[in-house]
Design a protein around this motif. Sequence first.
Motif, mmCIF file in Angstrom:
data_model
loop_
_atom_site.group_PDB
_atom_site.id
_atom_site.type_symbol
_atom_site.label_atom_id
_atom_site.label_comp_id
_atom_site.label_asym_id
_atom_site.label_seq_id
_atom_site.Cartn_x
_atom_site.Cartn_y
_atom_site.Cartn_z
ATOM 1 N N GLU A 1 1.141 4.193 -2.831
ATOM 2 C CA GLU A 1 0.946 5.602 -2.495
ATOM 3 C C GLU A 1 2.095 6.457 -3.026
ATOM 4 O O GLU A 1 1.880 7.573 -3.489
ATOM 5 C CB GLU A 1 0.822 5.769 -0.983
ATOM 6 C CG GLU A 1 -0.479 5.243 -0.409
ATOM 7 C CD GLU A 1 -0.483 5.216 1.106
ATOM 8 O OE1 GLU A 1 0.534 5.600 1.745
ATOM 9 O OE2 GLU A 1 -1.495 4.765 1.681
ATOM 10 N N GLN B 1 0.827 -1.202 0.000
ATOM 11 C CA GLN B 1 0.000 0.000 0.000
ATOM 12 C C GLN B 1 0.864 1.256 0.000
ATOM 13 O O GLN B 1 0.614 2.186 -0.755
ATOM 14 C CB GLN B 1 -0.944 0.011 1.198
ATOM 15 C CG GLN B 1 -1.881 1.212 1.189
ATOM 16 C CD GLN B 1 -2.907 1.155 2.303
ATOM 17 O OE1 GLN B 1 -3.036 0.147 2.992
ATOM 18 N NE2 GLN B 1 -3.641 2.220 2.481
ATOM 19 N N LYS B 2 1.905 1.290 0.833
ATOM 20 C CA LYS B 2 2.796 2.453 0.847
ATOM 21 C C LYS B 2 3.539 2.583 -0.475
ATOM 22 O O LYS B 2 3.767 3.679 -0.956
ATOM 23 C CB LYS B 2 3.773 2.376 2.014
ATOM 24 C CG LYS B 2 3.124 2.759 3.310
ATOM 25 C CD LYS B 2 4.143 3.105 4.359
ATOM 26 C CE LYS B 2 3.422 3.556 5.616
ATOM 27 N NZ LYS B 2 4.343 3.973 6.643
#
Length: 76
Positions: free
Chosen positions: A73, A69-70
């Motif tokens: 992002e 997820q990071k």
Amino acid sequence: KRFKGTFSRLDIAINDNWGLLDMDEIVEATQKNRFWSKSRSFAIHGNNQDGWTANFGKSPFVIRIYDKQKEQEQKG
């Protein structure tokens, strides 16, 4: 094998919807040598803001743990 093909990478994803795999805990445990492995080789990359990556083992067999997820992002 039947077609005499090869592969150099196998990805296994775990969707941790419950927050069981805390990257900060994994990084801290690794830095303090609180893990069991036949290989003593490991590397930690990254930071809290951009995300951590922990690599265990040596080529050709490396286990990589990171926060997808990071990573997404950062790509926007």
